[in-house]
Scaffold this motif. Structure first.
Motif, PDB file in Angstrom:
ATOM      1  N   ARG A 240      -3.162   0.386  -3.267  1.00 56.44           N
ATOM      2  CA  ARG A 240      -2.160  -0.184  -4.164  1.00 56.44           C
ATOM      3  C   ARG A 240      -1.977   0.769  -5.335  1.00 56.44           C
ATOM      4  O   ARG A 240      -2.906   1.435  -5.771  1.00 56.44           O
ATOM      5  CB  ARG A 240      -2.606  -1.551  -4.667  1.00 56.44           C
ATOM      6  CG  ARG A 240      -2.763  -2.552  -3.529  1.00 56.44           C
ATOM      7  CD  ARG A 240      -1.724  -3.640  -3.586  1.00 56.44           C
ATOM      8  NE  ARG A 240      -1.735  -4.429  -2.373  1.00 56.44           N
ATOM      9  CZ  ARG A 240      -2.414  -5.555  -2.204  1.00 56.44           C
ATOM     10  NH1 ARG A 240      -3.157  -6.037  -3.173  1.00 56.44           N
ATOM     11  NH2 ARG A 240      -2.341  -6.210  -1.068  1.00 56.44           N
ATOM     12  N   ILE A 241      -0.762   0.835  -5.840  1.00 54.53           N
ATOM     13  CA  ILE A 241      -0.420   1.704  -6.967  1.00 54.53           C
ATOM     14  C   ILE A 241       0.089   0.830  -8.108  1.00 54.53           C
ATOM     15  O   ILE A 241       0.875  -0.088  -7.891  1.00 54.53           O
ATOM     16  CB  ILE A 241       0.684   2.721  -6.571  1.00 54.53           C
ATOM     17  CG1 ILE A 241       0.272   3.534  -5.348  1.00 54.53           C
ATOM     18  CG2 ILE A 241       1.049   3.605  -7.748  1.00 54.53           C
ATOM     19  CD1 ILE A 241      -0.841   4.512  -5.570  1.00 54.53           C
TER      20      ILE A 241
ATOM     21  N   LEU B 239      -4.975   2.110  -7.516  1.00 57.13           N
ATOM     22  CA  LEU B 239      -5.938   1.037  -7.758  1.00 57.13           C
ATOM     23  C   LEU B 239      -7.065   1.181  -6.752  1.00 57.13           C
ATOM     24  O   LEU B 239      -6.941   0.767  -5.602  1.00 57.13           O
ATOM     25  CB  LEU B 239      -5.262  -0.334  -7.638  1.00 57.13           C
ATOM     26  CG  LEU B 239      -4.144  -0.606  -8.634  1.00 57.13           C
ATOM     27  CD1 LEU B 239      -3.506  -1.958  -8.354  1.00 57.13           C
ATOM     28  CD2 LEU B 239      -4.667  -0.547 -10.056  1.00 57.13           C
ATOM     29  N   ILE B 240      -8.165   1.772  -7.183  1.00 58.16           N
ATOM     30  CA  ILE B 240      -9.251   2.048  -6.244  1.00 58.16           C
ATOM     31  C   ILE B 240      -9.995   0.790  -5.827  1.00 58.16           C
ATOM     32  O   ILE B 240     -10.855   0.846  -4.966  1.00 58.16           O
ATOM     33  CB  ILE B 240     -10.234   3.097  -6.795  1.00 58.16           C
ATOM     34  CG1 ILE B 240     -10.926   2.591  -8.059  1.00 58.16           C
ATOM     35  CG2 ILE B 240      -9.521   4.412  -7.028  1.00 58.16           C
ATOM     36  CD1 ILE B 240     -12.062   3.475  -8.517  1.00 58.16           C
ATOM     37  N   ASP B 241      -9.659  -0.353  -6.416  1.00 58.20           N
ATOM     38  CA  ASP B 241     -10.284  -1.611  -6.004  1.00 58.20           C
ATOM     39  C   ASP B 241      -9.635  -2.192  -4.753  1.00 58.20           C
ATOM     40  O   ASP B 241     -10.195  -3.085  -4.141  1.00 58.20           O
ATOM     41  CB  ASP B 241     -10.206  -2.648  -7.129  1.00 58.20           C
ATOM     42  CG  ASP B 241     -11.085  -2.267  -8.305  1.00 58.20           C
ATOM     43  OD1 ASP B 241     -12.025  -1.487  -8.118  1.00 58.20           O
ATOM     44  OD2 ASP B 241     -10.812  -2.760  -9.410  1.00 58.20           O
ATOM     45  N   VAL B 242      -8.431  -1.722  -4.388  1.00 59.33           N
ATOM     46  CA  VAL B 242      -7.696  -2.270  -3.251  1.00 59.33           C
ATOM     47  C   VAL B 242      -7.228  -1.110  -2.373  1.00 59.33           C
ATOM     48  O   VAL B 242      -6.224  -0.471  -2.659  1.00 59.33           O
ATOM     49  CB  VAL B 242      -6.491  -3.119  -3.713  1.00 59.33           C
ATOM     50  CG1 VAL B 242      -5.839  -3.803  -2.524  1.00 59.33           C
ATOM     51  CG2 VAL B 242      -6.911  -4.147  -4.755  1.00 59.33           C
ATOM     52  N   VAL B 243      -7.992  -0.830  -1.300  1.00 65.06           N
ATOM     53  CA  VAL B 243      -7.732   0.337  -0.448  1.00 65.06           C
ATOM     54  C   VAL B 243      -7.492  -0.121   0.985  1.00 65.06           C
ATOM     55  O   VAL B 243      -8.239  -0.931   1.519  1.00 65.06           O
ATOM     56  CB  VAL B 243      -8.911   1.329  -0.497  1.00 65.06           C
ATOM     57  CG1 VAL B 243      -8.663   2.520   0.401  1.00 65.06           C
ATOM     58  CG2 VAL B 243      -9.183   1.775  -1.925  1.00 65.06           C
TER      59      VAL B 243
ATOM     60  N   HIS C 189     -10.372  -4.901   2.222  1.00 65.24           N
ATOM     61  CA  HIS C 189      -9.546  -4.093   1.323  1.00 65.24           C
ATOM     62  C   HIS C 189     -10.012  -4.098  -0.124  1.00 65.24           C
ATOM     63  O   HIS C 189      -9.349  -3.541  -0.983  1.00 65.24           O
ATOM     64  CB  HIS C 189      -8.073  -4.521   1.384  1.00 65.24           C
ATOM     65  CG  HIS C 189      -7.510  -4.481   2.755  1.00 65.24           C
ATOM     66  ND1 HIS C 189      -7.376  -5.610   3.525  1.00 65.24           N
ATOM     67  CD2 HIS C 189      -7.074  -3.462   3.509  1.00 65.24           C
ATOM     68  CE1 HIS C 189      -6.871  -5.279   4.692  1.00 65.24           C
ATOM     69  NE2 HIS C 189      -6.682  -3.980   4.708  1.00 65.24           N
ATOM     70  N   GLU C 190     -11.132  -4.718  -0.451  1.00 68.75           N
ATOM     71  CA  GLU C 190     -11.578  -4.813  -1.832  1.00 68.75           C
ATOM     72  C   GLU C 190     -12.942  -4.177  -2.027  1.00 68.75           C
ATOM     73  O   GLU C 190     -13.802  -4.238  -1.152  1.00 68.75           O
ATOM     74  CB  GLU C 190     -11.640  -6.270  -2.266  1.00 68.75           C
ATOM     75  CG  GLU C 190     -10.284  -6.939  -2.299  1.00 68.75           C
ATOM     76  CD  GLU C 190     -10.354  -8.360  -2.815  1.00 68.75           C
ATOM     77  OE1 GLU C 190     -11.444  -8.791  -3.254  1.00 68.75           O
ATOM     78  OE2 GLU C 190      -9.315  -9.030  -2.788  1.00 68.75           O
TER      79      GLU C 190
ATOM     80  N   PHE D   1       0.843  -1.184   0.000  1.00 65.03           N
ATOM     81  CA  PHE D   1       0.000   0.000   0.000  1.00 65.03           C
ATOM     82  C   PHE D   1       0.883   1.240   0.000  1.00 65.03           C
ATOM     83  O   PHE D   1       1.904   1.286   0.668  1.00 65.03           O
ATOM     84  CB  PHE D   1      -0.921  -0.006   1.221  1.00 65.03           C
ATOM     85  CG  PHE D   1      -1.947  -1.098   1.159  1.00 65.03           C
ATOM     86  CD1 PHE D   1      -3.064  -0.970   0.344  1.00 65.03           C
ATOM     87  CD2 PHE D   1      -1.804  -2.250   1.889  1.00 65.03           C
ATOM     88  CE1 PHE D   1      -4.009  -1.975   0.265  1.00 65.03           C
ATOM     89  CE2 PHE D   1      -2.750  -3.263   1.839  1.00 65.03           C
ATOM     90  CZ  PHE D   1      -3.852  -3.119   1.029  1.00 65.03           C
ATOM     91  N   ASN D   2       0.476   2.249  -0.766  1.00 70.68           N
ATOM     92  CA  ASN D   2       1.230   3.473  -0.923  1.00 70.68           C
ATOM     93  C   ASN D   2       0.317   4.679  -0.704  1.00 70.68           C
ATOM     94  O   ASN D   2      -0.881   4.613  -0.960  1.00 70.68           O
ATOM     95  CB  ASN D   2       1.810   3.555  -2.341  1.00 70.68           C
ATOM     96  CG  ASN D   2       2.802   2.449  -2.592  1.00 70.68           C
ATOM     97  OD1 ASN D   2       3.965   2.584  -2.287  1.00 70.68           O
ATOM     98  ND2 ASN D   2       2.328   1.326  -3.136  1.00 70.68           N
ATOM     99  N   PRO D   3       0.881   5.808  -0.255  1.00 70.61           N
ATOM    100  CA  PRO D   3       0.062   6.998  -0.039  1.00 70.61           C
ATOM    101  C   PRO D   3      -0.474   7.562  -1.357  1.00 70.61           C
ATOM    102  O   PRO D   3       0.186   7.486  -2.395  1.00 70.61           O
ATOM    103  CB  PRO D   3       1.008   7.985   0.626  1.00 70.61           C
ATOM    104  CG  PRO D   3       2.360   7.410   0.566  1.00 70.61           C
ATOM    105  CD  PRO D   3       2.269   6.002   0.114  1.00 70.61           C
ATOM    106  N   VAL D   4      -1.676   8.116  -1.298  1.00 75.55           N
ATOM    107  CA  VAL D   4      -2.306   8.743  -2.457  1.00 75.55           C
ATOM    108  C   VAL D   4      -3.139   9.927  -1.967  1.00 75.55           C
ATOM    109  O   VAL D   4      -3.675   9.897  -0.861  1.00 75.55           O
ATOM    110  CB  VAL D   4      -3.161   7.726  -3.249  1.00 75.55           C
ATOM    111  CG1 VAL D   4      -4.318   7.213  -2.423  1.00 75.55           C
ATOM    112  CG2 VAL D   4      -3.630   8.301  -4.563  1.00 75.55           C
ATOM    113  N   MET D   5      -3.209  10.993  -2.772  1.00 77.22           N
ATOM    114  CA  MET D   5      -4.038  12.162  -2.468  1.00 77.22           C
ATOM    115  C   MET D   5      -4.730  12.588  -3.748  1.00 77.22           C
ATOM    116  O   MET D   5      -4.201  12.413  -4.840  1.00 77.22           O
ATOM    117  CB  MET D   5      -3.196  13.318  -1.931  1.00 77.22           C
ATOM    118  CG  MET D   5      -2.609  13.056  -0.562  1.00 77.22           C
ATOM    119  SD  MET D   5      -1.683  14.478   0.060  1.00 77.22           S
ATOM    120  CE  MET D   5      -3.045  15.522   0.579  1.00 77.22           C
TER     121      MET D   5
END
Length: 105
Positions: A25-26, A36-40, A81-82, A6-10
């Motif tokens: 996930r990126i 990847l908005i399917d895996v948060v 997470h999905e 998992f990686n940071p996103v804004m």
């Protein structure tokens, strides 16, 4: 690390107001990274006025995004997470589509 971790996103609204921040996930590398908005893992989602709209904690919760006008645009529900389900509305509030969760509800 891109891919399995998992990686940071804004994300931001067109006027620069924060839309969301979290970890997911990126996919890709360098300037071509795509969340990847399917895996948060975790995230906070904001309305255009800056108030909190929804959260995902430990992969459970909902992702709500809005048009700059404040009209709800998307709602996605998550568990483990999905993404389980989603709905999409037009700027006029009309439901444009959706997908039920994996259990068919």
């Amino acid at each position: 690390m891109v891919g399995k971790e998992f990686n940071p996103v804004m994300g931001f609204y067109p006027n620069g107001t924060i839309r969301m921040k979290g970890t997911c996930r990126i996919e890709g590398s360098g300037p071509h990274q795509i969340p990847l908005i399917d895996v948060v893992e975790e995230a906070v989602f904001y309305r255009p006025d800056g108030s909190v709209a929804s959260t995902i904690i430990d992969g459970i919760g909902s992702w709500r995004t809005f048009y700059p006008s404040g009209q709800l645009a998307w709602e996605m529900k998550y568990a483990n997470h999905e993404k389980l389900s989603w709905k999409h509305w037009g700027e006029n509030g009309e439901l444009l589509g959706g997908y039920p969760n994996k259990s068919g509800q």
